[in-house]
Design a protein around this motif. Structure first.
Motif, PDB file in Angstrom:
ATOM      1  N   PHE A 260       0.844  -1.203   0.000  1.00  0.00           N
ATOM      2  CA  PHE A 260       0.000   0.000   0.000  1.00  0.00           C
ATOM      3  C   PHE A 260       0.874   1.247   0.000  1.00  0.00           C
ATOM      4  O   PHE A 260       0.677   2.174  -0.801  1.00  0.00           O
ATOM      5  CB  PHE A 260      -0.922  -0.010   1.228  1.00  0.00           C
ATOM      6  CG  PHE A 260      -1.609   1.303   1.483  1.00  0.00           C
ATOM      7  CD1 PHE A 260      -2.734   1.665   0.776  1.00  0.00           C
ATOM      8  CD2 PHE A 260      -1.095   2.193   2.428  1.00  0.00           C
ATOM      9  CE1 PHE A 260      -3.364   2.885   1.000  1.00  0.00           C
ATOM     10  CE2 PHE A 260      -1.715   3.410   2.664  1.00  0.00           C
ATOM     11  CZ  PHE A 260      -2.849   3.761   1.947  1.00  0.00           C
ATOM     12  N   PHE A 261       1.860   1.300   0.904  1.00  0.00           N
ATOM     13  CA  PHE A 261       2.723   2.474   0.973  1.00  0.00           C
ATOM     14  C   PHE A 261       3.617   2.593  -0.260  1.00  0.00           C
ATOM     15  O   PHE A 261       3.913   3.706  -0.712  1.00  0.00           O
ATOM     16  CB  PHE A 261       3.569   2.438   2.246  1.00  0.00           C
ATOM     17  CG  PHE A 261       2.879   3.024   3.440  1.00  0.00           C
ATOM     18  CD1 PHE A 261       2.688   4.383   3.553  1.00  0.00           C
ATOM     19  CD2 PHE A 261       2.390   2.203   4.443  1.00  0.00           C
ATOM     20  CE1 PHE A 261       2.039   4.930   4.653  1.00  0.00           C
ATOM     21  CE2 PHE A 261       1.732   2.730   5.543  1.00  0.00           C
ATOM     22  CZ  PHE A 261       1.552   4.099   5.653  1.00  0.00           C
ATOM     23  N   GLY A 262       4.036   1.457  -0.809  1.00  0.00           N
ATOM     24  CA  GLY A 262       4.841   1.497  -2.023  1.00  0.00           C
ATOM     25  C   GLY A 262       4.083   2.121  -3.177  1.00  0.00           C
ATOM     26  O   GLY A 262       4.605   2.987  -3.900  1.00  0.00           O
TER      27      GLY A 262
ATOM     28  N   ILE B   3       6.227  10.729   1.375  1.00  0.00           N
ATOM     29  CA  ILE B   3       5.676   9.532   2.024  1.00  0.00           C
ATOM     30  C   ILE B   3       6.716   8.891   2.935  1.00  0.00           C
ATOM     31  O   ILE B   3       6.427   8.505   4.074  1.00  0.00           O
ATOM     32  CB  ILE B   3       5.180   8.521   0.970  1.00  0.00           C
ATOM     33  CG1 ILE B   3       3.978   9.088   0.208  1.00  0.00           C
ATOM     34  CG2 ILE B   3       4.818   7.190   1.610  1.00  0.00           C
ATOM     35  CD1 ILE B   3       2.769   9.366   1.069  1.00  0.00           C
ATOM     36  N   CYS B   4       7.950   8.773   2.441  1.00  0.00           N
ATOM     37  CA  CYS B   4       8.998   8.114   3.239  1.00  0.00           C
ATOM     38  C   CYS B   4       9.411   8.950   4.440  1.00  0.00           C
ATOM     39  O   CYS B   4       9.774   8.405   5.491  1.00  0.00           O
ATOM     40  CB  CYS B   4      10.217   7.816   2.359  1.00  0.00           C
ATOM     41  SG  CYS B   4       9.892   6.567   1.094  1.00  0.00           S
ATOM     42  N   GLU B   5       9.365  10.276   4.297  1.00  0.00           N
ATOM     43  CA  GLU B   5       9.716  11.137   5.431  1.00  0.00           C
ATOM     44  C   GLU B   5       8.600  11.174   6.472  1.00  0.00           C
ATOM     45  O   GLU B   5       8.858  11.188   7.669  1.00  0.00           O
ATOM     46  CB  GLU B   5      10.022  12.555   4.934  1.00  0.00           C
ATOM     47  CG  GLU B   5      11.351  12.658   4.187  1.00  0.00           C
ATOM     48  CD  GLU B   5      11.618  14.061   3.682  1.00  0.00           C
ATOM     49  OE1 GLU B   5      10.720  14.924   3.839  1.00  0.00           O
ATOM     50  OE2 GLU B   5      12.706  14.300   3.128  1.00  0.00           O
ATOM     51  N   ARG B   6       7.352  11.165   6.003  1.00  0.00           N
ATOM     52  CA  ARG B   6       6.227  11.239   6.936  1.00  0.00           C
ATOM     53  C   ARG B   6       5.969   9.898   7.623  1.00  0.00           C
ATOM     54  O   ARG B   6       5.534   9.863   8.772  1.00  0.00           O
ATOM     55  CB  ARG B   6       4.977  11.694   6.188  1.00  0.00           C
ATOM     56  CG  ARG B   6       3.771  11.862   7.102  1.00  0.00           C
ATOM     57  CD  ARG B   6       2.606  12.517   6.419  1.00  0.00           C
ATOM     58  NE  ARG B   6       1.480  12.664   7.321  1.00  0.00           N
ATOM     59  CZ  ARG B   6       0.313  13.213   7.001  1.00  0.00           C
ATOM     60  NH1 ARG B   6       0.136  13.695   5.771  1.00  0.00           N
ATOM     61  NH2 ARG B   6      -0.664  13.295   7.870  1.00  0.00           N
TER      62      ARG B   6
ATOM     63  N   PHE C 194       7.574   2.802   7.179  1.00  0.00           N
ATOM     64  CA  PHE C 194       7.427   2.095   5.904  1.00  0.00           C
ATOM     65  C   PHE C 194       8.781   1.651   5.365  1.00  0.00           C
ATOM     66  O   PHE C 194       9.000   0.471   5.067  1.00  0.00           O
ATOM     67  CB  PHE C 194       6.696   3.000   4.905  1.00  0.00           C
ATOM     68  CG  PHE C 194       6.911   2.641   3.459  1.00  0.00           C
ATOM     69  CD1 PHE C 194       6.549   1.384   2.973  1.00  0.00           C
ATOM     70  CD2 PHE C 194       7.476   3.555   2.583  1.00  0.00           C
ATOM     71  CE1 PHE C 194       6.748   1.059   1.629  1.00  0.00           C
ATOM     72  CE2 PHE C 194       7.678   3.236   1.252  1.00  0.00           C
ATOM     73  CZ  PHE C 194       7.319   1.991   0.774  1.00  0.00           C
ATOM     74  N   MET C 195       9.703   2.594   5.228  1.00  0.00           N
ATOM     75  CA  MET C 195      11.025   2.249   4.690  1.00  0.00           C
ATOM     76  C   MET C 195      11.757   1.269   5.593  1.00  0.00           C
ATOM     77  O   MET C 195      12.405   0.332   5.123  1.00  0.00           O
ATOM     78  CB  MET C 195      11.864   3.512   4.505  1.00  0.00           C
ATOM     79  CG  MET C 195      11.549   4.291   3.244  1.00  0.00           C
ATOM     80  SD  MET C 195      11.884   3.349   1.744  1.00  0.00           S
ATOM     81  CE  MET C 195      13.627   3.122   1.883  1.00  0.00           C
ATOM     82  N   GLU C 196      11.652   1.464   6.894  1.00  0.00           N
ATOM     83  CA  GLU C 196      12.323   0.578   7.825  1.00  0.00           C
ATOM     84  C   GLU C 196      11.800  -0.854   7.689  1.00  0.00           C
ATOM     85  O   GLU C 196      12.568  -1.819   7.688  1.00  0.00           O
ATOM     86  CB  GLU C 196      12.118   1.072   9.259  1.00  0.00           C
ATOM     87  CG  GLU C 196      12.775   0.213  10.322  1.00  0.00           C
ATOM     88  CD  GLU C 196      14.281   0.137  10.170  1.00  0.00           C
ATOM     89  OE1 GLU C 196      14.857  -0.916  10.534  1.00  0.00           O
ATOM     90  OE2 GLU C 196      14.900   1.125   9.688  1.00  0.00           O
ATOM     91  N   LYS C 197      10.491  -0.982   7.517  1.00  0.00           N
ATOM     92  CA  LYS C 197       9.903  -2.311   7.385  1.00  0.00           C
ATOM     93  C   LYS C 197      10.304  -2.962   6.061  1.00  0.00           C
ATOM     94  O   LYS C 197      10.550  -4.185   6.013  1.00  0.00           O
ATOM     95  CB  LYS C 197       8.380  -2.220   7.496  1.00  0.00           C
ATOM     96  CG  LYS C 197       7.654  -3.560   7.491  1.00  0.00           C
ATOM     97  CD  LYS C 197       8.146  -4.467   8.625  1.00  0.00           C
ATOM     98  CE  LYS C 197       7.816  -3.936   9.993  1.00  0.00           C
ATOM     99  NZ  LYS C 197       8.180  -4.895  11.066  1.00  0.00           N
TER     100      LYS C 197
END
Length: 499
Positions: free
Chosen positions: A271-273, A284-287, A291-294
């Motif tokens: 979903f986030f991708g 998206i990645c900053e907010r 997400f990126m960590e997962k």
């Protein structure tokens, strides 16, 4: 020759033929021609021996052709009863035929009011969402989506008794409930107004409630629909305003302590991708740093399923320049991850290898107008991080007798083919250019097409002639002009007296 003697010459088409064939479908009679029909040729009598299912199939094929010649307004005005009966027919193909005609009718502005004034017809289409056969349900969803593309259609579906019919059908089973959610998401993607109607019905709120509920299997199903909703600008705005994106982020954050997170976590990460691609990867990645960590955690794990989802997500995220720059900011962590992806591309099971190859292609591709010195250095460093000898790695994959892997490796070469550093690398690799122009190593159409795309990418590059030199450039250009399926004619010499 079907009952043409009964046609009214004033009709736009022999409608009696339609009625006669349609009545045969409704009554379940053993022949198309009735007992008093004048169409009693030997060919017609032979039809009696055909099994009923084949008769119905033949009737449906005939009607599909006949109805295409009829004006949609004429169909709804003259054949309304037959369409309605078709929706109740025991054979699924007849139901699909009837609903496909409704789909034609609602695309005609003059015929739309006739459909909207036929609530019993629309009610039965809604009932078809609950049919056991998925093809029937899909056709019902398609027809209702077409109806909802007009203001009058939205009002009919959500402003009257039909909304109650939708809710009644939803109560049939979990599967049917998700089909109705699918319809709602499809309608919502048309416009902001469409989404407002769907939101006012309360059905989107119910979908989100199931997504953030405690049932992990329901979460896994609902996240796919919410992801589809996020593809439209109005859908993303709605999800943000309702705090849904924040809730999804929090669920990912708490997944560490959930032993059942593997059921829904892949969908939430996807979903986030997808959100990052259609919105702004950097924002998206900053907010949502979770997400990126997962994604990195999943990619670094030993679970092939999680690795596959992470690789897919990285490929989606890195499909544009902004996403690439976000990944580059992670520095050595992403560089190390690329080494693992390169290893998986060589050694993992076939399905994961293919996903790795596709992700690598997406990560390494740079459009010609975005090839700055910094970005070219970045893609070159990423390529060298994949393996100690990355060009040979993908060349060895491309020579394996598996068409999917073969084409996947060719797509990697195509992704970098317009970048000067890659062209120099290809030229310095012994026998690489000869391999590119060798048609004998492509065994099937897909491989020939993939090789042709590689040649096209090389020839269309502005730097290829200078880097490869005229000899190789002309060979590649000749390959391009000859097309992907060119076969050189073999010449033979006839000798007098030879047998």
């Amino acid at each position: 020759q079907l009952c043409c003697s009964h046609a009214n010459p004033r009709d736009p088409f022999p409608a009696w033929c339609f009625l006669h064939v349609a009545n045969s479908l409704q009554s379940g009679s053993r022949s198309i021609a009735g007992p008093k029909s004048r169409c009693s040729s030997p060919q017609g009598l032979a039809f009696l021996s055909v099994p009923r299912r084949e008769q119905v199939s033949a009737c449906v094929s005939i009607l599909e052709r006949l109805l295409q010649a009829l004006d949609p307004l004429y169909v709804i005005q003259s054949l309304r009863e037959e369409l309605h009966k078709g929706l109740f027919h025991p054979d699924d193909s007849v139901k699909i035929l009837a609903m496909s005609q409704v789909g034609r009718i609602v695309e005609d502005s003059a015929a739309v009011p006739e459909i909207l004034h036929s609530p019993e017809l629309l009610q039965q289409i809604i009932n078809c969402i609950g049919e056991e056969k998925i093809a029937v349900a899909k056709e019902a969803i398609k027809s209702l989506s077409r109806i909802a593309q007009r203001q009058e259609g939205l009002e009919a579906l959500f402003g009257g008794s039909l909304l109650g019919d939708l809710r009644r059908v939803m109560a049939t089973s979990d599967i049917v409930r998700y089909r109705v959610y699918e319809l709602i998401v499809e309608i919502s993607s048309v416009s902001a107004e469409s989404l407002n109607y769907c939101a006012s019905s309360g059905l989107i709120s119910e979908l989100i409630g199931e997504l953030t509920g405690e049932d992990v299997l329901v979460r896994a199903t609902c996240i796919e629909m919410v992801t589809a909703l996020a593809h439209s600008p109005q859908g993303r705005q709605y999800l943000a305003q309702q705090g849904v994106i924040d809730r999804i982020s929090n669920i990912i954050l708490g997944a560490q302590s959930d032993p059942f997170s593997s059921f829904y976590l892949p969908g939430f990460v996807k979903f986030f991708g997808n959100l990052a691609v259609v919105d702004s990867p950097q924002q998206i990645c900053e907010r949502y740093p979770v997400f990126m960590e997962k994604v990195f955690e999943m990619a670094e794990s030993q679970d092939p399923t999680m690795i596959g989802v992470a690789v897919d997500t990285l490929g989606i995220l890195g499909s544009n320049v902004e996403g690439k720059q976000v990944l580059q900011k992670t520095r050595s962590r992403f560089q190390n991850l690329l080494s693992k992806i390169g290893h998986q591309a060589k050694n993992a099971p076939t399905e994961l290898r293919l996903r790795c190859l596709d992700a690598i292609s997406s990560l390494l591709y740079l459009p010609p107008d975005q090839q700055t010195e910094d970005l070219l250095r970045m893609t070159e460093s990423w390529f060298t991080s994949l393996s100690s000898q990355p060009l040979e790695l993908f060349r060895s994959i491309s020579t394996q007798p598996f068409p999917d892997l073969h084409c996947g490796a060719l797509r990697v070469f195509t992704a970098i083919a317009n970048q000067p550093w890659a062209q120099k690398l290809m030229l310095s690799s012994p026998g690489f250019v000869e391999y590119v122009v060798d048609r004998s190593v492509e065994p099937d159409k897909a491989s020939k097409d993939a090789k042709y795309e590689l040649v096209k990418a090389l020839v269309n590059s502005k730097t290829i002639a200078e880097i490869f030199g005229n000899q190789y450039y002309l060979r590649l250009r000749a390959y391009l002009l000859e097309g992907p399926y060119y076969v050189q004619a073999a010449s033979t010499t006839a000798v007098e007296g030879a047998e």
